[in-house]
Motif scaffolding. Structure first.
Motif, short mmCIF file in Angstrom:
data_model
loop_
_atom_site.label_atom_id
_atom_site.label_comp_id
_atom_site.label_asym_id
_atom_site.label_seq_id
_atom_site.Cartn_x
_atom_site.Cartn_y
_atom_site.Cartn_z
N PHE A 121 -11.23 2.14 -5.40
CA PHE A 121 -11.08 0.69 -5.54
C PHE A 121 -11.01 0.09 -4.14
N PRO A 122 -11.88 -0.86 -3.83
CA PRO A 122 -11.94 -1.37 -2.46
C PRO A 122 -10.67 -2.04 -1.94
N SER A 123 -9.82 -2.56 -2.84
CA SER A 123 -8.62 -3.28 -2.38
C SER A 123 -7.55 -3.25 -3.46
N LYS A 124 -6.36 -3.66 -3.06
CA LYS A 124 -5.26 -3.80 -4.00
C LYS A 124 -5.63 -4.83 -5.07
N GLU A 125 -6.27 -5.91 -4.66
CA GLU A 125 -6.68 -6.93 -5.62
C GLU A 125 -7.65 -6.37 -6.64
N ASP A 126 -8.57 -5.50 -6.21
CA ASP A 126 -9.51 -4.88 -7.15
C ASP A 126 -8.78 -4.03 -8.18
N LEU A 127 -7.75 -3.32 -7.75
CA LEU A 127 -6.93 -2.55 -8.69
C LEU A 127 -6.28 -3.47 -9.72
N PHE A 128 -5.71 -4.55 -9.23
CA PHE A 128 -5.01 -5.52 -10.08
C PHE A 128 -5.97 -6.13 -11.10
N VAL A 129 -7.12 -6.57 -10.63
CA VAL A 129 -8.12 -7.18 -11.52
C VAL A 129 -8.59 -6.17 -12.56
N GLU A 130 -8.83 -4.93 -12.14
CA GLU A 130 -9.28 -3.90 -13.08
C GLU A 130 -8.26 -3.68 -14.19
N LEU A 131 -6.99 -3.59 -13.82
CA LEU A 131 -5.93 -3.41 -14.82
C LEU A 131 -5.88 -4.59 -15.79
N ALA A 132 -5.93 -5.79 -15.26
CA ALA A 132 -5.88 -6.98 -16.11
C ALA A 132 -7.08 -7.02 -17.05
N MET A 133 -8.26 -6.69 -16.55
CA MET A 133 -9.45 -6.75 -17.38
C MET A 133 -9.48 -5.63 -18.42
N ILE B 168 1.19 6.37 -7.06
CA ILE B 168 -0.03 7.04 -7.49
C ILE B 168 -0.03 8.51 -7.09
N GLY B 169 0.60 8.81 -5.98
CA GLY B 169 0.64 10.19 -5.51
C GLY B 169 -0.59 10.57 -4.71
N LEU B 170 -1.27 9.58 -4.16
CA LEU B 170 -2.46 9.82 -3.34
C LEU B 170 -2.39 8.99 -2.07
N SER B 171 -3.17 9.38 -1.08
CA SER B 171 -3.23 8.61 0.15
C SER B 171 -4.02 7.33 -0.05
N ARG B 172 -3.81 6.38 0.86
CA ARG B 172 -4.56 5.12 0.76
C ARG B 172 -6.06 5.36 0.83
N GLY B 173 -6.49 6.34 1.61
CA GLY B 173 -7.92 6.65 1.68
C GLY B 173 -8.47 7.09 0.33
N ALA B 174 -7.72 7.93 -0.37
CA ALA B 174 -8.16 8.38 -1.69
C ALA B 174 -8.16 7.22 -2.69
N ILE B 175 -7.13 6.38 -2.63
CA ILE B 175 -7.03 5.25 -3.56
C ILE B 175 -8.19 4.29 -3.34
N PHE B 176 -8.38 3.89 -2.07
CA PHE B 176 -9.36 2.86 -1.77
C PHE B 176 -10.79 3.40 -1.70
N ASN B 177 -10.94 4.70 -1.91
CA ASN B 177 -12.26 5.27 -2.12
C ASN B 177 -12.77 4.90 -3.52
N VAL C 184 0.84 -1.20 0.00
CA VAL C 184 0.00 0.00 0.00
C VAL C 184 0.87 1.25 0.00
N ALA C 185 1.96 1.23 0.76
CA ALA C 185 2.87 2.39 0.79
C ALA C 185 3.47 2.65 -0.60
N ARG C 186 3.84 1.60 -1.30
CA ARG C 186 4.39 1.76 -2.65
C ARG C 186 3.32 2.22 -3.63
N LEU C 187 2.11 1.74 -3.46
CA LEU C 187 1.01 2.22 -4.30
C LEU C 187 0.78 3.70 -4.06
#
Length: 196
Positions: A52-64, A41-50, A34-37
Motif C-alpha cells: 500500500f503506497p501510504s497510510k491513507e491508501d490503507l485507510f481507504v482500502e479498509l473503508a471501501m 501489523i508485525g512488519l517493517s514500513r518497507g514491507a507494508i508500503f510495498n 507508521v511506528a504503530r502500524l
C-alpha cells in the motif's frame, strides 16, 4: 530473491489490513503512526508500503472493503443482515469512520478518492432498491435514491450510537421500523408491524 506466490501475497495483504484496522481502531487515523502500524501489523514500513503506497491508501482500502461488504449483505441478504452487521462491528473501528466523514467534508482530494471508489457499489445498491420497488417489497412512491439515503441515515445513526458506546435498539426493532417506513405495505394503508 525468490518470487512470492499469489497466495502468499494475498495472505500478506490480509495481514497488513487486519493489523492496520486494529491500529486505526485503537489510535484513530492520525494517531496510527507508521511506528504503530509496524507494531500492530508485525512488519517493517518497507514491507507494508510495498503493498500500500501510504497510510491513507490503507485507510481507504479498509473503508471501501467495509462498504463492499455492506453492499453485498444488502443486495444478497437484505436489511436485517446489514443492520445486524452494523450492530456487531467493533465500536472503536466505527469511531474511525467519524474521522473519515470529517476528512470527506474538509479534504477535497480525499473526498474525490472516496467517491470514485464508492462508484463500484452505488449502481448495484440503487438497482437493489429499484428491484424491491418493482416487486412491491419497498414503497414506490419515493425515488430509489431517497429510500437509499434514508436507509443510510438509519445505518449511520446506528454506527454513531455504537461508536459512542451507547446501547442501540434491538435489530428486530430497527428492521421493523425500517420496513414500516420503506416497505410496500406503507403505501397500501396496512398497519405497521413494529411493536409499540
Amino acid at each position: 530473491m525468490p518470487k512470492i506466490s499469489d497466495e502468499r501475497r494475498s495472505e500478506r495483504r490480509a495481514q497488513i489490513l487486519d493489523g492496520a484496522r486494529h491500529a486505526f481502531a485503537e489510535h484513530g487515523y492520525e494517531g496510527a503512526t507508521v511506528a504503530r502500524l509496524e507494531e500492530a501489523i508485525g512488519l517493517s514500513r518497507g514491507a507494508i508500503f510495498n503493498y500500500f503506497p501510504s497510510k491513507e491508501d490503507l485507510f481507504v482500502e479498509l473503508a471501501m472493503r467495509d462498504t463492499a461488504r455492506m453492499s453485498e449483505l444488502w443486495v444478497n441478504h437484505g436489511l436485517e443482515a446489514v443492520v445486524r452487521d452494523v450492530l456487531e462491528l467493533d465500536p472503536a473501528w466505527l469511531g474511525v469512520y467519524l474521522e473519515l466523514i470529517r476528512r470527506v467534508r474538509t479534504d477535497a482530494d480525499f473526498k474525490r478518492r472516496i467517491e470514485e471508489r464508492q462508484q463500484e457499489v452505488v449502481p448495484v445498491n440503487r438497482a437493489r432498491v429499484v428491484d424491491a420497488q418493482q416487486s412491491g417489497e419497498f414503497r414506490d412512491d419515493i425515488e430509489a435514491r431517497h429510500l437509499g439515503a434514508f436507509v443510510n441515515l438509519v445505518l449511520n445513526g446506528l454506527a454513531l450510537q455504537r461508536a459512542q458506546g451507547d446501547d442501540p435498539p434491538s435489530p428486530e426493532l430497527v428492521v421493523g421500523l425500517l420496513e414500516d417506513a420503506i416497505g410496500g405495505r406503507a403505501r397500501t394503508g396496512t398497519r405497521p408491524r413494529t411493536p409499540a
